[in-house]
Scaffold this active site. Structure first.
Site, mmCIF file in Angstrom:
data_model
loop_
_atom_site.group_PDB
_atom_site.id
_atom_site.type_symbol
_atom_site.label_atom_id
_atom_site.label_comp_id
_atom_site.label_asym_id
_atom_site.label_seq_id
_atom_site.Cartn_x
_atom_site.Cartn_y
_atom_site.Cartn_z
ATOM 1 N N HIS A 1 -28.494 62.945 119.215
ATOM 2 C CA HIS A 1 -27.599 61.806 118.905
ATOM 3 C C HIS A 1 -26.113 61.942 119.845
ATOM 4 O O HIS A 1 -25.874 63.181 120.229
ATOM 5 C CB HIS A 1 -27.059 61.979 117.121
ATOM 6 C CG HIS A 1 -28.282 61.561 116.583
ATOM 7 N ND1 HIS A 1 -28.739 60.366 116.457
ATOM 8 C CD2 HIS A 1 -29.238 62.152 115.653
ATOM 9 C CE1 HIS A 1 -29.654 60.022 115.745
ATOM 10 N NE2 HIS A 1 -29.818 61.181 115.236
ATOM 11 N N CYS B 1 -27.782 57.898 123.171
ATOM 12 C CA CYS B 1 -27.736 56.371 123.031
ATOM 13 C C CYS B 1 -26.526 55.914 123.694
ATOM 14 O O CYS B 1 -25.400 56.615 123.939
ATOM 15 C CB CYS B 1 -27.494 56.277 121.556
ATOM 16 S SG CYS B 1 -26.127 57.128 120.771
#
Length: 364
Positions: free
Chosen positions: A142, A210
């Protein structure tokens, strides 16, 4: 004979506007708490899980002499491959990136499911190579929330060390380049990402996360590195993890302690303690003072106020003003703990928009 103070009169629409204002403020606070949960508390939970995983592993600290950690000798020849296999969720390595901080590290577990990425640090793509193998050791993490392991990939510079530690070996990679791609571009984690149709010739590492960082992850930020050397954990630590004096800037025994909050497995005990504390204070104040605010209103010493959510809750607390404010504070903290423990995880799982905002990252 008591003199009754006249009740303050307000138009009903003003009272209604006040209630709407209280509801809007409440929603704003809940939204702020959700952001805090997403960006901070999920990281605490991830740290707790990683700490528990390390404590249950049989990995030893790097070799040392006279109480100081030595610099491991860079080995020549083909590196050993470790581990040779793993089940989803198994701890396979630890990741160190000095550019992210001298004490920065994250666990690497097998698998890139939502559970692995949210709780266990960094996940290894099961269809890519293991450390030491020719090909591509590809991992995902993440960039926001859940400990945000790859939050700062945009700060990497060419030549930066990306270090992987397995149970017995160190693998020191050097950052080479980056690329931003669509989630469907799986070629970036191929054994030979520069030419997926050809056989692998290098030992590489790929970090995927991301992009953009804080909104819906429409793309993936890809960072590549190539193996420079390997070393034995029993010999010490790589020079990239050492200070100029030759001592370690990253100590495994210190990392195993974790932060105070990370030692909590759940907020349920906190919630229970807060409720018990509230009950004790409330009952003690009730026995001594009862409800002085309500008594003053009923006796006419104070005018009857217009209805409001928080005003009504405050007036129905027992005790004098400081005690009532204390009780309100305890209730607020208990409500926040309940939202962190139950409400926000449910929302992130079941509300479609919040699912998108959760930034689960894996190349599909």
């Amino acid at each position: 004979m008591k003199i009754q103070r006249p009740r303050r009169s307000r138009h009903s629409w003003l009272v209604a506007m006040g209630l709407v204002g209280e509801i809007l403020v409440t929603l704003a606070v809940v939204c702020a708490l959700y952001i805090a949960w997403q960006l901070w508390w999920t990281g605490v939970e991830s740290e707790h899980t990683q700490l528990a995983t390390r404590q249950t592993s049989s990995w030893s600290d790097p070799g040392s002499a006279n109480g100081s950690v030595k610099i491991a000798t860079a080995q020549k020849g083909d590196p050993p491959e470790q581990p040779t296999g793993a089940k989803v969720g198994d701890l396979i390595a630890q990741l160190y990136v000095p550019r992210f901080g001298s004490a920065w590290s994250r666990n690497i577990v097998q698998g890139t499911t939502n559970e692995q990425l949210a709780r266990h640090g960094v996940g290894h793509y099961t269809n890519t190579q293991m450390p030491g193998q020719i090909g591509n050791f590809a991992v995902a993490g993440h960039r926001a929330g859940y400990g945000e392991p790859l939050a700062h990939v945009d700060t990497l510079k060419q030549g930066d060390a990306i270090i992987v530690r397995t149970k017995d070996y160190w693998y020191v990679y050097r950052y080479t380049t980056k690329k931003i791609v669509l989630p469907t571009d799986v070629s970036v984690i191929a054994a030979n990402p520069t030419d997926p149709t050809s056989a692998a010739v290098k030992r590489m590492i790929t970090l995927t996360t991301c992009e953009p960082r804080y909104t819906e992850a429409t793309h993936r930020w890809i960072s590549w590195g190539e193996l420079e050397y390997w070393a034995k954990v029993s010999d010490g630590i790589p020079k990239e993890l050492a200070t100029s004096s030759g001592t370690s800037a990253v100590k495994f025994e210190e990392q195993s302690q974790g932060s105070v909050l990370a030692r909590l497995s759940s907020l349920r005990p906190v919630f229970a303690v807060l409720l018990i504390a509230y009950a004790i204070i409330y009952l003690a104040a009730l026995a001594v003072w009862r409800y002085p605010a309500l008594r003053a209103i009923r006796s006419g010493a104070k005018p009857r106020p217009d209805f409001s959510l928080y005003g009504s809750l405050y007036r129905h607390q027992s005790g004098i003003a400081p005690i009532r404010w204390l009780l309100m504070l305890v209730l607020g903290i208990a409500a926040s703990a309940a939202m962190f423990e139950w409400l926000f995880p449910w929302m992130a799982t079941n509300v479609p928009y919040l699912q998108l905002m959760s930034n689960y990252v894996s190349v599909q």
